[in-house]
Each structure stands twice: as C-alpha cells, then as structure tokens.
Design a protein around this motif. Structure first.
Motif, PDB file in Angstrom:
ATOM      1  N   TYR A  65     -11.794  -1.098   2.153  1.00  0.00           N
ATOM      2  CA  TYR A  65     -10.604  -0.172   1.943  1.00  0.00           C
ATOM      3  C   TYR A  65     -10.237  -0.059   0.433  1.00  0.00           C
ATOM      4  O   TYR A  65      -9.538   0.790   0.266  1.00  0.00           O
ATOM      5  CB  TYR A  65      -9.320  -0.824   2.965  1.00  0.00           C
ATOM      6  CG  TYR A  65      -9.693  -0.579   4.087  1.00  0.00           C
ATOM      7  CD1 TYR A  65      -9.840   0.617   4.940  1.00  0.00           C
ATOM      8  CD2 TYR A  65      -9.676  -1.702   4.992  1.00  0.00           C
ATOM      9  CE1 TYR A  65      -9.985   0.540   6.280  1.00  0.00           C
ATOM     10  CE2 TYR A  65      -9.850  -1.675   6.249  1.00  0.00           C
ATOM     11  CZ  TYR A  65      -9.956  -0.526   6.960  1.00  0.00           C
ATOM     12  OH  TYR A  65     -10.303  -0.436   8.543  1.00  0.00           O
ATOM     13  N   ILE A  79      -8.623  -1.836  -1.987  1.00  0.00           N
ATOM     14  CA  ILE A  79      -7.241  -2.037  -2.036  1.00  0.00           C
ATOM     15  C   ILE A  79      -6.914  -3.113  -2.745  1.00  0.00           C
ATOM     16  O   ILE A  79      -5.906  -3.810  -2.863  1.00  0.00           O
ATOM     17  CB  ILE A  79      -6.566  -2.273  -0.621  1.00  0.00           C
ATOM     18  CG1 ILE A  79      -7.224  -3.407   0.154  1.00  0.00           C
ATOM     19  CG2 ILE A  79      -6.524  -0.999   0.300  1.00  0.00           C
ATOM     20  CD1 ILE A  79      -6.566  -3.708   1.384  1.00  0.00           C
ATOM     21  N   GLU A 127       0.960   7.179   0.426  1.00  0.00           N
ATOM     22  CA  GLU A 127      -0.150   8.341   0.392  1.00  0.00           C
ATOM     23  C   GLU A 127      -1.375   7.735   1.000  1.00  0.00           C
ATOM     24  O   GLU A 127      -2.294   8.706   1.368  1.00  0.00           O
ATOM     25  CB  GLU A 127      -0.380   8.846  -0.962  1.00  0.00           C
ATOM     26  CG  GLU A 127      -0.599   8.038  -1.946  1.00  0.00           C
ATOM     27  CD  GLU A 127       0.522   7.656  -2.904  1.00  0.00           C
ATOM     28  OE1 GLU A 127       0.305   7.060  -4.001  1.00  0.00           O
ATOM     29  OE2 GLU A 127       1.680   7.330  -2.206  1.00  0.00           O
ATOM     30  N   LYS A 128      -1.232   6.407   1.052  1.00  0.00           N
ATOM     31  CA  LYS A 128      -2.517   5.750   1.610  1.00  0.00           C
ATOM     32  C   LYS A 128      -2.227   5.049   3.037  1.00  0.00           C
ATOM     33  O   LYS A 128      -2.641   4.167   3.594  1.00  0.00           O
ATOM     34  CB  LYS A 128      -3.134   4.679   0.898  1.00  0.00           C
ATOM     35  CG  LYS A 128      -3.724   5.224  -0.430  1.00  0.00           C
ATOM     36  CD  LYS A 128      -4.079   4.238  -1.332  1.00  0.00           C
ATOM     37  CE  LYS A 128      -4.721   4.700  -2.832  1.00  0.00           C
ATOM     38  NZ  LYS A 128      -5.990   5.484  -2.444  1.00  0.00           N
ATOM     39  N   ARG A 129      -1.108   5.967   3.868  1.00  0.00           N
ATOM     40  CA  ARG A 129      -0.610   5.280   5.098  1.00  0.00           C
ATOM     41  C   ARG A 129      -1.869   4.936   6.013  1.00  0.00           C
ATOM     42  O   ARG A 129      -1.680   3.960   6.808  1.00  0.00           O
ATOM     43  CB  ARG A 129       0.274   6.328   5.613  1.00  0.00           C
ATOM     44  CG  ARG A 129       1.062   5.804   6.964  1.00  0.00           C
ATOM     45  CD  ARG A 129       2.176   6.570   7.295  1.00  0.00           C
ATOM     46  NE  ARG A 129       2.074   7.988   7.411  1.00  0.00           N
ATOM     47  CZ  ARG A 129       2.561   8.939   7.480  1.00  0.00           C
ATOM     48  NH1 ARG A 129       4.013   8.777   7.426  1.00  0.00           N
ATOM     49  NH2 ARG A 129       2.387  10.199   7.408  1.00  0.00           N
ATOM     50  N   ASN A 130      -2.856   6.033   6.039  1.00  0.00           N
ATOM     51  CA  ASN A 130      -3.766   5.792   7.206  1.00  0.00           C
ATOM     52  C   ASN A 130      -4.630   4.382   6.880  1.00  0.00           C
ATOM     53  O   ASN A 130      -5.030   3.829   7.760  1.00  0.00           O
ATOM     54  CB  ASN A 130      -4.761   7.029   7.192  1.00  0.00           C
ATOM     55  CG  ASN A 130      -5.577   7.076   5.519  1.00  0.00           C
ATOM     56  OD1 ASN A 130      -4.869   6.944   4.727  1.00  0.00           O
ATOM     57  ND2 ASN A 130      -6.814   7.511   5.696  1.00  0.00           N
ATOM     58  N   ILE A 131      -4.792   4.038   5.545  1.00  0.00           N
ATOM     59  CA  ILE A 131      -5.632   3.068   5.260  1.00  0.00           C
ATOM     60  C   ILE A 131      -4.560   1.606   5.797  1.00  0.00           C
ATOM     61  O   ILE A 131      -5.034   0.978   6.110  1.00  0.00           O
ATOM     62  CB  ILE A 131      -5.636   2.573   3.981  1.00  0.00           C
ATOM     63  CG1 ILE A 131      -6.868   3.737   3.456  1.00  0.00           C
ATOM     64  CG2 ILE A 131      -6.177   1.441   3.310  1.00  0.00           C
ATOM     65  CD1 ILE A 131      -7.192   3.615   2.041  1.00  0.00           C
ATOM     66  N   ARG A 132      -3.236   1.752   5.546  1.00  0.00           N
ATOM     67  CA  ARG A 132      -2.360   0.852   5.851  1.00  0.00           C
ATOM     68  C   ARG A 132      -2.489   0.449   7.358  1.00  0.00           C
ATOM     69  O   ARG A 132      -2.359  -0.715   7.843  1.00  0.00           O
ATOM     70  CB  ARG A 132      -0.928   1.265   5.313  1.00  0.00           C
ATOM     71  CG  ARG A 132       0.081   0.128   5.593  1.00  0.00           C
ATOM     72  CD  ARG A 132       1.272   0.429   4.897  1.00  0.00           C
ATOM     73  NE  ARG A 132       1.788   1.650   5.384  1.00  0.00           N
ATOM     74  CZ  ARG A 132       2.721   2.509   4.888  1.00  0.00           C
ATOM     75  NH1 ARG A 132       3.034   2.391   3.748  1.00  0.00           N
ATOM     76  NH2 ARG A 132       3.021   3.558   5.485  1.00  0.00           N
ATOM     77  N   ILE A 167       0.898  -1.223  -0.202  1.00  0.00           N
ATOM     78  CA  ILE A 167      -0.080   0.020   0.077  1.00  0.00           C
ATOM     79  C   ILE A 167       0.908   1.391   0.277  1.00  0.00           C
ATOM     80  O   ILE A 167       1.553   1.360   1.016  1.00  0.00           O
ATOM     81  CB  ILE A 167      -0.842   0.024   1.354  1.00  0.00           C
ATOM     82  CG1 ILE A 167      -1.921  -1.117   1.243  1.00  0.00           C
ATOM     83  CG2 ILE A 167      -1.876   1.284   1.366  1.00  0.00           C
ATOM     84  CD1 ILE A 167      -2.803  -1.173   2.203  1.00  0.00           C
TER      85      ILE A 167
END
Length: 298
Positions: A150, A152, A108-113, A105
């Motif tokens: 999410y 993903i 820029e999608k760290r919050n999702i990770r 991931i």
C-alpha cells in the motif's frame, strides 16, 4: 448441487488446496469444469477470475487459443500464508512479545485505510483502539508486505514490545477478540463435521463414495474451515482459554481431509488433464497432503 458458495471464494479455495501444487496455473476450461460441481456456471467463473485478475491475485496467459490463469507473487504469498494457518494442528507457543502497528493514514487515502484494516484482521491483528493494532504472533513479514503493497511507509510505525500493565495480557486479548464467540463457531464446526467424517470414512472404505463426491466434500470442508482465518487470530497457547476448541476442530479437519484426499486428488487430476496443454507433474498425490503431515508429525 445448488450454488450457495461464493464463486471467487471457491476459486481461492481451489488454488490453495490444489492448483498451487501444479505450478500455480490452471486452464480456464478446467476451472469452469471443476466449479460446475458446485453449481457455478461459466459466466460466473469468468467474471470472478477477471475480478481476481484486476485485484492482482492472478494473471492470465494465452497459449494458442486457450487462457491460463496463474497466481501472482502476491497470490502465492497469500496461499502460502493461508496454508500455514489452515493446516496447523495445534496452537503455537508464545515469545512473550506484542507486535504493535500504528498508523495515521490521511482521509484522501481512506480506501487504502479500509483495505488495510481488512488485511490486518485476516493476518490476525486485533484493534486495541483507533489506528492501533496488536498481535502476539510473529507477523513482521506480513507487516512489511502490507507497507510495501500500500506504499504507506510515511504513515505507519511498528513496534515489538513487552506489556507491563496495568492489566494482564489476557485483558488485552479480551479487548481485541471475542474468544467465546470464536469457540462457539468451532463447536458448531465440530458438531457438523464429526458425524459426516465417520459416515464418509465408512463409505470410502466400502467403495460407495465416488471420486467426484469426495472432491466436492473435501473442497467444501476446506472452504468452510478456511473461514476461521477471518475470525480466529491464531493466538498462542498461553493466551487461550482452558476450554479452547480450536485444536480439536483442527484435528477433526486434518483426519477428515486425509480420508478424502486420495479419491478427491484423482478427480482433480483427471479434470486438470482434460484439454490441458500444460505438463502435468508425474507424481502421486502424497505430496498434496504434505502440509498436513508436516504440521502433525513435524
């Protein structure tokens, strides 16, 4: 009772142990009244349910001048998954396969990770290495739900595989989970609640324990036992150590829960009915212990 239990977490416990049997919906006034038993005030309850609303666990609905909160589809799925694990009496058998989830991931999608990692731990996955999570349990549905939740699909790969070495399956387990620490937590639970169970069972038999007291004790019992969902991956019997206390803790929980069930259910129903415009199910409370009876007897 002093407020020592997280309000939001307590609301999850009430939905999972009671409200889901009433159409997954409850009037905010009833929720406030029930949580008052644990020292939570109206402001904290409203703030917690509002947060759960924003997170997608519940939705609100106005009926006249009253606000009702009901579980969303995601909330219902979480409650069902939690119940499946909470009310399990013995460890399940293993099909010999490992489920492996790998992802890349972007930053820029760290919050999702970060959220995904928490969800994977809750579901029972263990981290074998960075972005590689494994489980011996059949978690295909949970993985599908997380990928959809999410969005993903582009970043993940999921495998069901044999482990052919060079180490043992137990070696994989020890790399991912600290079973000794989990066992110690179960031992603490058994030491704390085995004596309480005997005392409360005798009080109930003598009629010296009120319905409200039973409701408080059962809710706290579930609330405390529910914490194991966040640390115990629910491994199959074949991968557990010889002196595993999880099954003994589950049996104690089951026996104590059922001893408290009838009076605590009466208390809940009384509060649920007060000022409630919803139609209350016309049935006794045997169905509220159905999960435990099925898991133990079936």
């Amino acid at each position: 009772m002093e407020k020592s239990l997280n309000t939001r977490s307590m609301i999850f416990t009430l939905y999972g142990d009671y409200v889901r049997y009433y159409g997954n919906v409850i009037w905010i006034g009833s929720l406030i009244r029930l949580l008052k038993e644990f020292g939570h005030n109206e402001q904290s309850v409203r703030a917690a349910i509002s947060r759960m609303n924003k997170q997608g666990w519940v939705q609100s609905e106005k009926r006249g001048n009253k606000s009702y909160y009901y579980l969303t589809d995601i909330g219902k799925e979480r409650m069902e998954e939690a119940a499946e694990r909470i009310y399990k009496i013995t460890s399940h058998s293993w099909d010999g396969k490992w489920r492996i989830l790998m992802y890349t991931i972007p930053e820029e999608k760290r919050n999702i990770r970060d959220e995904l990692r928490q969800e994977l731990v809750w579901s029972g996955f263990g981290s074998l290495s960075n972005s590689c999570w494994i489980s011996p349990n059949k978690l295909e549905k949970q993985v599908d739900n997380l990928i959809e939740k999410y969005d993903i699909t582009s970043y993940v790969n999921f495998f069901i595989s044999d482990y052919v070495g060079p180490h043992s399956d137990e070696h994989l387990v020890n790399n991912c989970w600290d079973l000794d620490e989990i066992n110690e937590r179960y031992e603490e639970f058994i030491q704390k609640y085995s004596q309480k169970y005997v005392i409360d069972k005798n009080k109930i038999a003598k009629g010296t324990m009120t319905d409200g007291e039973c409701f408080v004790e059962r809710t706290i019992l579930v609330h405390e036992y529910r914490k194991f969902l966040f640390i115990d991956p629910g491994l199959p019997a074949e991968l557990l150590p010889d002196r595993w206390l999880g099954d003994s803790a589950a049996t104690l929980f089951s026996d104590y829960y059922k001893a408290l069930a009838e009076p605590s259910n009466r208390f809940f129903r009384e509060i649920f009915q007060e000022g409630n415009d919803l139609e209350v199910p016309n049935q006794d409370f045997d169905f509220l212990t159905h999960d435990l009876m099925v898991k133990k007897d079936g």
